[in-house]
Design a protein around this motif. Structure first.
Motif, mmCIF file in Angstrom:
data_model
loop_
_atom_site.group_PDB
_atom_site.id
_atom_site.type_symbol
_atom_site.label_atom_id
_atom_site.label_comp_id
_atom_site.label_asym_id
_atom_site.label_seq_id
_atom_site.Cartn_x
_atom_site.Cartn_y
_atom_site.Cartn_z
ATOM 1 N N CYS A 27 -97.944 20.503 -35.449
ATOM 2 C CA CYS A 27 -98.883 20.933 -34.414
ATOM 3 C C CYS A 27 -100.311 21.081 -34.909
ATOM 4 O O CYS A 27 -101.236 21.264 -34.113
ATOM 5 C CB CYS A 27 -98.413 22.237 -33.791
ATOM 6 N N SER A 68 -103.837 22.249 -35.994
ATOM 7 C CA SER A 68 -104.615 23.436 -35.631
ATOM 8 C C SER A 68 -104.497 23.789 -34.154
ATOM 9 O O SER A 68 -105.270 24.587 -33.633
ATOM 10 C CB SER A 68 -106.088 23.260 -36.029
ATOM 11 N N GLY A 69 -103.511 23.190 -33.472
ATOM 12 C CA GLY A 69 -103.064 23.718 -32.184
ATOM 13 C C GLY A 69 -103.742 23.217 -30.930
ATOM 14 O O GLY A 69 -103.490 23.747 -29.843
ATOM 15 N N LEU A 120 -101.294 22.129 -28.253
ATOM 16 C CA LEU A 120 -100.608 23.304 -27.710
ATOM 17 C C LEU A 120 -101.500 24.052 -26.729
ATOM 18 O O LEU A 120 -101.048 24.521 -25.679
ATOM 19 C CB LEU A 120 -100.177 24.238 -28.841
ATOM 20 N N GLY A 133 -95.192 25.970 -31.998
ATOM 21 C CA GLY A 133 -95.594 24.905 -32.900
ATOM 22 C C GLY A 133 -95.109 25.146 -34.308
ATOM 23 O O GLY A 133 -94.948 26.299 -34.738
ATOM 24 N N LEU A 139 -102.510 25.706 -39.684
ATOM 25 C CA LEU A 139 -101.825 26.737 -38.899
ATOM 26 C C LEU A 139 -102.662 27.999 -38.772
ATOM 27 O O LEU A 139 -102.648 28.656 -37.729
ATOM 28 C CB LEU A 139 -100.478 27.071 -39.527
ATOM 29 N N ALA A 163 -104.913 27.415 -36.027
ATOM 30 C CA ALA A 163 -104.188 27.465 -34.752
ATOM 31 C C ALA A 163 -103.957 28.909 -34.323
ATOM 32 O O ALA A 163 -104.085 29.255 -33.145
ATOM 33 C CB ALA A 163 -102.851 26.729 -34.881
ATOM 34 N N ARG A 164 -103.642 29.758 -35.277
ATOM 35 C CA ARG A 164 -103.420 31.175 -34.948
ATOM 36 C C ARG A 164 -104.713 31.822 -34.466
ATOM 37 O O ARG A 164 -104.693 32.669 -33.560
ATOM 38 C CB ARG A 164 -102.858 31.907 -36.160
ATOM 39 N N MET A 215 -105.219 30.746 -30.846
ATOM 40 C CA MET A 215 -104.241 31.228 -29.873
ATOM 41 C C MET A 215 -104.002 32.717 -29.991
ATOM 42 O O MET A 215 -103.012 33.238 -29.478
ATOM 43 C CB MET A 215 -102.932 30.452 -30.041
ATOM 44 N N LEU A 228 -96.090 30.287 -33.646
ATOM 45 C CA LEU A 228 -96.454 29.286 -34.638
ATOM 46 C C LEU A 228 -95.710 29.582 -35.929
ATOM 47 O O LEU A 228 -95.715 30.719 -36.403
ATOM 48 C CB LEU A 228 -97.968 29.295 -34.875
#
Length: 270
Positions: free
Chosen positions: A59, A61-62, A65, A77, A85, A88-89, A92, A100
């Motif tokens: 996934c 960096s998201g 998603l 993800g 990641l 991404a966190r 989100m 994640l």
């Protein structure tokens, strides 16, 4: 002498970690958006919305998603790249229902949660040796976490003659020229070996556009596709070769524009 060597290794590790973090940021800020037309075309065709329980493989960096989440989907993800990641966190953080996971697909198993009904593999195959086998293995694990007849989406690069970036990606093969484009039916073959039934396909134009050559080089390096070439030569040499390969795609205003086509396959779990 021993103390000096230890400090040297620590400094090198810190620099390597910093480089990885910068590359993840380049991915999130420069490169990831290039595949947005692919994400949106797939979600529109599948009518992704409030009833969708999506598991995104690799996934990053998201961004994919986030787009699904904006359509009402519940998203999860997984990725092995901890720096991506982390980004991404950050993206989100406002949605506690988005999950994640670090590591392989098995980390996304939720014993008490609903099974997934949509699995996406938006990391396109056809760029590096063995990427098809890696996708097949991930799909085998992911299907075990999904409902029967769940939808699975696989993606790959289109024909080299329709992907301007193909010429630039030859640099990724390094001195040995290890890059081998996937053959025409690669996605169908992977789906069959993973125990999936094909149920449609499509092609999407995803041009790669950059403000200048420097941004293009940073964006392309952030994909990870050039890592082997960097190990076999060095960063400066690979950057120089990428910049030279980009020359045919530079516009008079200094921007870089490379038309590409990506293919997706829709399949169903048995």
């Amino acid at each position: 002498m021993t103390s000096t060597l230890v400090r040297h290794r620590t400094d090198k590790a810190s620099a390597s970690s910093a480089d990885a973090g910068a590359r993840a940021r380049d991915w999130a800020e420069i490169q990831e958006r290039m595949l947005v037309p692919l994400y949106e075309a797939v979600y529109e065709r599948l009518e992704v919305g409030t009833g969708s329980r999506l598991l995104g493989l690799d996934c990053g960096s998201g961004l994919a998603l986030l787009i699904a989440q904006a359509r009402g989907a519940t998203v999860t993800g997984v990725d092995t790249d901890l720096d991506r990641l982390a980004l991404a966190r950050e993206r989100m953080a406002g949605n506690p229902n988005a999950l994640l996971y670090d590591g392989d697909v098995g980390a996304a198993a939720e014993p008490d949660g609903p099974a997934y009904n949509l699995i996406t593999a938006f990391k396109p195959i056809g760029c590096s040796a063995g990427d098809g086998e890696e996708l097949e293995q991930a799909l085998r694990h992911a299907v075990g976490l999904a409902e029967r007849r769940s939808v699975v989406v696989l993606t790959g690069w289109g024909p080299p003659e329709r992907c301007a970036t193909s010429g630039v990606l030859r640099v990724a093969g390094g001195p040995r020229g290890d890059r081998r484009p996937a053959h025409r039916d690669a996605l169908e073959d992977i789906a069959a070996r993973a125990g999936l039934n094909p149920d449609g396909s499509g092609r999407v134009a995803c041009p790669f556009g950059y403000g200048d050559v420097e941004s293009a080089v940073r964006g392309l390096l952030s994909t990870g596709l050039y890592d082997q070439a960097v190990r076999e030569a060095d960063q400066a040499q690979v950057e120089k070769e990428i910049a030279e390969a980009l020359h045919p795609y530079r516009r008079s205003d200094g921007t870089v524009w490379m038309p590409n086509v990506f293919r997706y396959l829709i399949a169903r779990a048995r």
